[in-house]
Design an enzyme around this catalytic site. Structure first.
Site, PDB file in Angstrom:
ATOM      1  N   HIS B 268     -18.158 -37.130 -12.444  1.00  0.00           N
ATOM      2  CA  HIS B 268     -17.668 -36.083 -11.497  1.00  0.00           C
ATOM      3  C   HIS B 268     -16.166 -35.859 -11.631  1.00  0.00           C
ATOM      4  O   HIS B 268     -15.406 -34.923 -12.045  1.00  0.00           O
ATOM      5  CB  HIS B 268     -17.952 -35.892  -9.893  1.00  0.00           C
ATOM      6  CG  HIS B 268     -19.562 -36.129  -9.735  1.00  0.00           C
ATOM      7  ND1 HIS B 268     -20.215 -35.008 -10.715  1.00  0.00           N
ATOM      8  CD2 HIS B 268     -20.388 -36.907  -9.248  1.00  0.00           C
ATOM      9  CE1 HIS B 268     -21.419 -35.231 -10.439  1.00  0.00           C
ATOM     10  NE2 HIS B 268     -21.875 -36.496  -9.510  1.00  0.00           N
ATOM     11  N   ASP B 319     -27.018 -35.171 -14.569  1.00  0.00           N
ATOM     12  CA  ASP B 319     -27.146 -35.444 -13.244  1.00  0.00           C
ATOM     13  C   ASP B 319     -28.370 -35.274 -12.584  1.00  0.00           C
ATOM     14  O   ASP B 319     -29.401 -35.965 -12.623  1.00  0.00           O
ATOM     15  CB  ASP B 319     -25.639 -34.724 -12.419  1.00  0.00           C
ATOM     16  CG  ASP B 319     -25.376 -35.488 -11.146  1.00  0.00           C
ATOM     17  OD1 ASP B 319     -26.164 -36.363 -10.689  1.00  0.00           O
ATOM     18  OD2 ASP B 319     -24.741 -34.955 -10.398  1.00  0.00           O
TER      19      ASP B 319
END
Lengths: 447, 447
Positions: B268, B319
């Site tokens: 991220h 993810d």
């Protein structure tokens, strides 16, 4: 070709997920509806269905630039130079082929209707074609593809505010609002007989390309029921030019010209002031976001939720057709909002569906699809693909892609069916690849 | 099952578009390469090919939340409660089924390798399974799907900084860094015999879930060649908690703990200070962006180009698996950059391909795919679909979607072939839909 009765296992519409629905199609409208009934023999039987999606903004020929403009960075403005070069190569027959192929891709993607923001009217030097050749090419292409067309014939008069057209813009221009209006009304007569299903709408390219006085003239002269579209504040530079020339924002120029009303659709609306948002909301305009294009061209993230809260009616469009996928446009709209706000669910799935279907159609001057009394325009999607399996029906538009479209139905007629139309899609792909690889060859086709 | 020679019409790789390439596969590696040669009898013949994509961040079971969390707004934190409820339902056999189906969707989407960031280690009450049951479930699932697995076994010790695990987090925890390390080394032995192809990597969940002293202990104790991953600054709240507890940002905590190095992948990296970017760039970490998830969860747009310029190596991951599409992840990365900067081409198509392939593999401790001396992992894409027709080969990754994947090849073996594997994909979809609709049923399956 068109079914009288359509039976639907799961119909997602207006915030409800309805089971076992039967719709009666009468001349392309939904005339009758039965809930919780079994299918009858002869019914067209569908699985999971949405109302058809309305593509509120398209420049069909930009499709040829797909996957060909990413090599050397640049901006919206450098991209526009490539687009102008392509626009200069178009001939009526090539334009018809490109539009037919792109419109075919649209119906295969679940769009039932398209608003073609059309400004390539004339020959390269600006001299008119004998008989609305480019406009008729679009009308024929839509008929070939089976898509519902709102032709947004566009007034385009200046290169930028106060400047004449550049050589590559000559074919867009009509020389003045009065002359554009004259052509528009002639075109309306021409279409009335031959293409009664086609909606002739209108567009003002932008405050860059049409002087404020001409905007006012057009807003006054066009019949009240005619949908009117305009590019608005896509780029910061447009706002700067407008402020410099008029002392007001593009939105305020439209307000002053009397152009803000419910029949107006403002496209992009990316860089707005708070005052602009109030004006647009109070007028109840349609605000047409084009998320995949606005990302591709680096326009920025517009104030979608603020416009919605102020009273504007949001719709989506595919614009440059680098992507043709209503689900990805809607997901892009919601994604932009989540990224701006760092919260989820800015628009509910129900609101997103309404944006993509009813409001898109409204922006194009069309009745709502998929409801009783509305247009019999539907999309069947695969709820059991590897992408969509497990999703709730009403959230499918956030998980599927255009590849999950099984059938598209326009006016009760199946205009696309995945299992039937693979050869037709391949032909569209071949046509597009040929012109994309060699735009110059188009000029050689007989016009 | 695996071809000795593979002939490729158009190979897009390392900034070049190569024609008529022949690769020799030897025990899953590219041992020899011929350019500009015809295919020979017995060759596996492919059209347009990229190296396979590396999915540098996955939580495989989140797939079951796809299309089920959009009804009521919320934030990352409210989404996480739904995810915990699901995590509480997992049993080893259900976990294996879900992972096999999701990994199958991954190979069908062009991912050749996946890094599974895995923290559901134990029974619901935190008691261990007898024999690494959850980890072995992942290993078997990857073998079933044919994907290359780097299992990132994750240390997860605290609910937030200084707080014990909440009841729903008990199954993630090992009670301390030393005990987690003990389990990790045992797991390594267990896998060495049975799954020699599997890479056992490691992860620290985040600075929220692992104390700074434990981070330091793990960074010291893990062998230098082991890839190490961590969630970093996905949410502003994490930064605030870190500053309150440690007086420094999560990145600075990692630096202090000696964890910043080239073997580290930070996932991220959305909310970073300028100083964080310098630290991460100087260490040459991998920075794994997950654009579709970061949009879905409203994380925000991270400083991708700044990290790249500073020296970090960008990769992408899926993810939460709400989307499984390497092309949409790469397009999302570039779109985010264009929206932030209002310019185009922030990453060139060549850079995007490198991010999606070589760097993704590097983040997972794997050699580069598709090159001589590297792994024989390739993806064949349809360059003539209605989406991709007309695109330049090297720009296809900006125009196609996962539906355009024709074949995925891992270690020289065709692990997915569109025309062959439709029944297999349907089965994966059925399995996923079943568990998504009724997660409670999973607990009833015998574990």
């Amino acid at each position: 070709m068109s079914a009288e009765w359509i039976w639907i296992d799961t119909l997602v519409r207006g915030g409800h997920t309805l089971r076992s629905v039967r719709l009666r199609n009468e001349t392309g409208m939904v005339a009758e509806e039965q809930l919780g009934v079994p299918a009858c023999e002869g019914d067209l039987v569908l699985g999971t269905v949405f109302p058809a999606f309305g593509n509120a903004h398209s420049h069909v020929f930009h499709r040829l630039l797909r996957g060909r403009t990413h090599a050397d960075g640049g901006t919206f403005w450098s991209w526009r130079e490539k687009m102008y070069a392509l626009a200069g190569s178009l001939t009526p027959p090539a334009f018809e082929s490109i539009a037919a192929a792109s419109f075919t891709e649209m119906v295969a993607s679940g769009w039932g209707a398209v608003g073609e923001f059309h400004y390539v009217h004339h020959r390269v030097d600006g001299a008119p074609y004998p008989d609305h050749d480019m406009e008729l090419a679009l009308a024929r292409a839509a008929a070939t593809a089976g898509i519902r067309l709102t032709l947004l014939d566009t007034c385009y008069l200046t290169g930028s505010i106060g400047k004449g057209l550049a050589p590559e813009q000559l074919r867009f221009g009509d020389g003045g609002a009065a002359r554009w209006l004259e052509r528009w009304f002639r075109l309306r007569e021409r279409f009335a007989d031959e293409y009664p299903e086609l909606v002739l709408g209108a567009a003002i390219h932008s405050v860059r390309a049409v002087p404020a006085t001409a905007i006012a003239e057009i807003a006054r002269a066009l019949p009240a029921e005619v949908p009117l579209h305009i590019h608005l504040s896509e780029q910061v530079a447009e706002n700067e030019q407008s402020l410099a020339a008029y002392g007001r924002t593009p939105t305020a120029v439209l307000a002053e010209a009397g152009a803000l009303s419910g029949r107006l659709s403002v496209v992009h609306a990316t860089h707005l002031s708070d005052g602009d948002i109030v004006l647009l909301g109070e007028a109840g305009v349609h605000a047409v976001f084009c998320p995949t294009t606005e990302a591709d061209l680096g326009d920025g993230l517009g104030p979608a939720s603020e416009l919605f809260a102020a009273g504007a009616r949001l719709a989506v469009g595919s614009d440059q057709n680098a992507v043709l996928d209503p689900l990805l446009e809607l997901r892009g709209l919601e994604a932009g909002e989540r990224l701006r706000s760092q919260t989820r669910g800015r628009f509910s799935p129900e609101q997103l569906l309404d944006i993509g279907t009813r409001v898109g159609y409204s922006s194009l001057g069309l009745q709502a699809p998929g409801l009783i009394g509305g247009l019999c325009d539907l999309v069947e999607v695969d709820a059991a693909s590897v992408r969509t399996a497990g999703s709730l029906p009403e959230q499918l538009l956030l998980t599927g892609t255009a590849s999950d479209v099984i059938r598209t139905i326009v006016a009760g007629r199946v205009v696309y069916e995945r299992s039937r139309d693979s050869a037709r899609l391949s032909k569209a792909a071949v046509d597009l690849a040929r012109f994309a690889a060699d735009p110059a060859a188009m000029a050689e086709e007989n016009s």
